[in-house]
Design a protein around this motif. Structure first.
Motif, mmCIF file in Angstrom:
data_model
loop_
_atom_site.group_PDB
_atom_site.id
_atom_site.type_symbol
_atom_site.label_atom_id
_atom_site.label_comp_id
_atom_site.label_asym_id
_atom_site.label_seq_id
_atom_site.Cartn_x
_atom_site.Cartn_y
_atom_site.Cartn_z
ATOM 1 N N ARG A 60 0.830 -1.212 0.000
ATOM 2 C CA ARG A 60 0.000 0.000 0.000
ATOM 3 C C ARG A 60 0.863 1.261 0.000
ATOM 4 O O ARG A 60 0.630 2.177 -0.775
ATOM 5 C CB ARG A 60 -0.943 -0.014 1.208
ATOM 6 N N ALA A 61 1.876 1.294 0.873
ATOM 7 C CA ALA A 61 2.711 2.492 0.970
ATOM 8 C C ALA A 61 3.468 2.743 -0.329
ATOM 9 O O ALA A 61 3.506 3.874 -0.841
ATOM 10 C CB ALA A 61 3.685 2.340 2.144
ATOM 11 N N SER A 62 4.048 1.680 -0.893
ATOM 12 C CA SER A 62 4.837 1.871 -2.105
ATOM 13 C C SER A 62 3.939 2.200 -3.292
ATOM 14 O O SER A 62 4.354 2.912 -4.209
ATOM 15 C CB SER A 62 5.682 0.626 -2.395
ATOM 16 N N ALA A 63 2.683 1.707 -3.268
ATOM 17 C CA ALA A 63 1.754 2.034 -4.354
ATOM 18 C C ALA A 63 1.482 3.532 -4.390
ATOM 19 O O ALA A 63 1.447 4.139 -5.465
ATOM 20 C CB ALA A 63 0.449 1.257 -4.180
ATOM 21 N N VAL A 64 1.317 4.138 -3.217
ATOM 22 C CA VAL A 64 1.071 5.580 -3.168
ATOM 23 C C VAL A 64 2.264 6.338 -3.756
ATOM 24 O O VAL A 64 2.101 7.252 -4.573
ATOM 25 C CB VAL A 64 0.773 6.032 -1.712
ATOM 26 N N LEU A 65 3.466 5.927 -3.378
ATOM 27 C CA LEU A 65 4.667 6.575 -3.920
ATOM 28 C C LEU A 65 4.721 6.432 -5.439
ATOM 29 O O LEU A 65 4.990 7.397 -6.164
ATOM 30 C CB LEU A 65 5.916 5.962 -3.281
ATOM 31 N N ALA A 66 4.438 5.216 -5.934
ATOM 32 C CA ALA A 66 4.503 4.983 -7.377
ATOM 33 C C ALA A 66 3.491 5.859 -8.114
ATOM 34 O O ALA A 66 3.792 6.426 -9.167
ATOM 35 C CB ALA A 66 4.244 3.510 -7.686
ATOM 36 N N ILE A 67 2.287 5.983 -7.549
ATOM 37 C CA ILE A 67 1.233 6.748 -8.223
ATOM 38 C C ILE A 67 1.574 8.241 -8.226
ATOM 39 O O ILE A 67 1.431 8.921 -9.241
ATOM 40 C CB ILE A 67 -0.132 6.487 -7.548
ATOM 41 N N VAL A 68 2.063 8.749 -7.093
ATOM 42 C CA VAL A 68 2.437 10.168 -7.040
ATOM 43 C C VAL A 68 3.577 10.457 -8.022
ATOM 44 O O VAL A 68 3.572 11.464 -8.735
ATOM 45 C CB VAL A 68 2.837 10.559 -5.593
ATOM 46 N N GLY A 69 4.526 9.545 -8.089
ATOM 47 C CA GLY A 69 5.709 9.761 -8.925
ATOM 48 C C GLY A 69 5.434 9.754 -10.407
ATOM 49 O O GLY A 69 6.273 10.192 -11.205
ATOM 50 N N VAL A 70 4.247 9.279 -10.800
ATOM 51 C CA VAL A 70 3.968 9.159 -12.235
ATOM 52 C C VAL A 70 3.937 10.527 -12.924
ATOM 53 O O VAL A 70 4.105 10.603 -14.138
ATOM 54 C CB VAL A 70 2.658 8.347 -12.455
ATOM 55 N N VAL A 71 3.801 11.619 -12.162
ATOM 56 C CA VAL A 71 3.834 12.951 -12.786
ATOM 57 C C VAL A 71 5.173 13.217 -13.474
ATOM 58 O O VAL A 71 5.253 14.039 -14.396
ATOM 59 C CB VAL A 71 3.567 14.096 -11.777
ATOM 60 N N ASP A 72 6.214 12.518 -13.052
ATOM 61 C CA ASP A 72 7.528 12.736 -13.668
ATOM 62 C C ASP A 72 7.573 12.226 -15.108
ATOM 63 O O ASP A 72 8.374 12.713 -15.911
ATOM 64 C CB ASP A 72 8.615 12.047 -12.826
ATOM 65 N N VAL A 73 6.696 11.259 -15.444
ATOM 66 C CA VAL A 73 6.766 10.645 -16.778
ATOM 67 C C VAL A 73 6.450 11.655 -17.893
ATOM 68 O O VAL A 73 7.256 11.820 -18.814
ATOM 69 C CB VAL A 73 5.867 9.391 -16.849
ATOM 70 N N PRO A 74 5.282 12.380 -17.823
ATOM 71 C CA PRO A 74 5.067 13.399 -18.868
ATOM 72 C C PRO A 74 6.098 14.522 -18.812
ATOM 73 O O PRO A 74 6.445 15.083 -19.862
ATOM 74 C CB PRO A 74 3.654 13.927 -18.579
ATOM 75 N N ILE A 75 6.607 14.823 -17.615
ATOM 76 C CA ILE A 75 7.631 15.881 -17.540
ATOM 77 C C ILE A 75 8.862 15.467 -18.338
ATOM 78 O O ILE A 75 9.418 16.246 -19.109
ATOM 79 C CB ILE A 75 8.003 16.189 -16.068
ATOM 80 N N ILE A 76 9.277 14.191 -18.186
ATOM 81 C CA ILE A 76 10.436 13.713 -18.947
ATOM 82 C C ILE A 76 10.143 13.780 -20.442
ATOM 83 O O ILE A 76 10.935 14.302 -21.225
ATOM 84 C CB ILE A 76 10.796 12.259 -18.547
ATOM 85 N N HIS A 77 8.963 13.271 -20.822
ATOM 86 C CA HIS A 77 8.666 13.198 -22.249
ATOM 87 C C HIS A 77 8.608 14.584 -22.892
ATOM 88 O O HIS A 77 9.154 14.794 -23.965
ATOM 89 C CB HIS A 77 7.359 12.448 -22.491
ATOM 90 N N TYR A 78 7.940 15.531 -22.223
ATOM 91 C CA TYR A 78 7.751 16.846 -22.848
ATOM 92 C C TYR A 78 8.860 17.834 -22.509
ATOM 93 O O TYR A 78 8.844 18.959 -23.014
ATOM 94 C CB TYR A 78 6.385 17.415 -22.461
ATOM 95 N N SER A 79 9.835 17.418 -21.666
ATOM 96 C CA SER A 79 10.885 18.352 -21.242
ATOM 97 C C SER A 79 11.607 18.993 -22.421
ATOM 98 O O SER A 79 11.945 20.166 -22.387
ATOM 99 C CB SER A 79 11.887 17.628 -20.347
ATOM 100 N N VAL A 80 11.815 18.196 -23.483
ATOM 101 C CA VAL A 80 12.577 18.731 -24.612
ATOM 102 C C VAL A 80 11.733 19.679 -25.456
ATOM 103 O O VAL A 80 12.250 20.400 -26.305
ATOM 104 C CB VAL A 80 13.132 17.595 -25.498
ATOM 105 N N ILE A 81 10.416 19.671 -25.235
ATOM 106 C CA ILE A 81 9.542 20.574 -25.990
ATOM 107 C C ILE A 81 9.229 21.811 -25.148
ATOM 108 O O ILE A 81 9.256 22.937 -25.640
ATOM 109 C CB ILE A 81 8.247 19.831 -26.389
ATOM 110 N N TRP A 82 8.943 21.608 -23.862
ATOM 111 C CA TRP A 82 8.564 22.726 -22.989
ATOM 112 C C TRP A 82 9.729 23.664 -22.728
ATOM 113 O O TRP A 82 9.557 24.867 -22.606
ATOM 114 C CB TRP A 82 8.054 22.186 -21.650
ATOM 115 N N TRP A 83 10.925 23.087 -22.536
ATOM 116 C CA TRP A 83 12.065 23.926 -22.180
ATOM 117 C C TRP A 83 13.096 23.880 -23.296
ATOM 118 O O TRP A 83 13.110 22.971 -24.116
ATOM 119 C CB TRP A 83 12.704 23.437 -20.887
#
Lengths: 246, 58
Positions: A158-181
């Protein structure tokens, strides 16, 4: 019908047997795809007009980077399924993803450094793409550390699931980083709308490698998930049946 | 195709080959780790099963 499938998939003995049967169907295609991709990428593709033969690093760097993101999405999705439907099998799948994802994130960073040195003149730069990918590595490591810090498996899930779900915001940031910045890193070649910006002789080996690594991940995940399921299972009857088969 | 020309990678050999070497290492290690993890789980499950049988018989 869908619910029958869902319940069968969520049943540990059924998943254990299914995973054992399916693994070779991922492993062998992975090998064939990667061998074909390597022949194409190292032998048949012409040198890049700007990057010369140095661009051939892309055939290992891009698949590693792709796995680093794809594995995280699989991990966060199964963690969410496990959390919402209290499905043990889903938690086992999520836990199996972490070490695979962490190693391929580290590989993407390492091959990226070897790619960056000749092309940008530096191994490392605190660039949005590189920094957000490094954060992904820490998310995987944090997930694994959190799991190993909690002895009770259900609480760790349960605890690690919460961490994994919160951390998923990093995935679009990585993908779009080269376009946004304004990034040193080149923009996407394949993962974008419209035509890929590569000739077929370069693109086809890359697609073969991406597919090969994806199948390879499938085989690894199925193997690891079986172990994770056995570790959680307390029903002696099916464990002895499963152990006799394997 | 000339083999030494191929190995030179147009002057990029010191970057290309370590990348491929690292990738082969990570790919190989993951296969080894996944199999070891499953084997360990099976061993532990067998031990647990034996303990359960012992407890049931006594």
């Amino acid at each position: 019908m869908a619910w029958v499938w869902f319940h069968r998939f969520g049943s540990p003995p059924h998943f254990y047997r299914l995973a054992r049967r399916l693994a070779p169907w991922f492993g062998w295609p992975a090998l064939i795809l990667c061998v074909a991709g390597l022949i194409g990428g190292l032998g048949l593709a012409p040198p890049d007009y700007q990057q010369g033969d140095g661009f051939r690093i892309i055939y290992v760097h891009a698949p590693a980077a792709w796995l680093s993101l794809m594995v995280y999405v699989v991990m966060a999705t199964s963690a969410a399924v496990g959390l919402i439907w209290r499905m043990n099998v889903a938690h086992a799948v999520a836990a199996s993803c972490a070490p695979i994802g962490a190693s391929f994130t580290a590989l993407a960073l390492a091959t990226g450094m070897l790619y960056g040195r000749p092309m940008w003149g530096t191994y490392w730069e605190w660039d949005p793409r590189l920094t957000s990918e490094l954060l992904l590595l820490f998310l995987y490591l944090g997930y694994m550390a959190l799991r190993s810090a909690i002895d009770d498996v259900a609480r760790a899930d349960r605890a690690s699931a919460v961490l994994a779900i919160v951390g998923v915001v990093d995935v679009p940031i990585i993908h779009y980083s080269v376009i946004w910045w304004n990034s040193l890193h080149q923009a996407p070649t394949v993962m974008k709308f419209g035509r890929p910006s590569m000739p077929a002789s370069m693109l086809v080996p890359l697609l073969l490698m991406l597919a090969g690594f994806t199948f390879y991940f499938g085989a690894l995940l199925l193997t690891r998930a079986r172990g994770e399921i056995l570790r959680r299972e307390r029903n002696a009857h099916w464990i002895s049946a499963a152990l006799e088969e394997s | 195709m000339n083999i030494s020309h191929f190995l030179a990678m147009g002057g990029y050999a010191v970057y290309v080959w370590p990348s491929y070497g690292l990738t082969a290492t990570v790919v190989g290690l993951n296969i080894f780790w996944a199999r070891r993890s499953l084997r360990q789980a099976q061993r532990e499950a067998r031990r647990r099963l034996a303990a359960l049988k012992l407890a049931a018989s006594s």
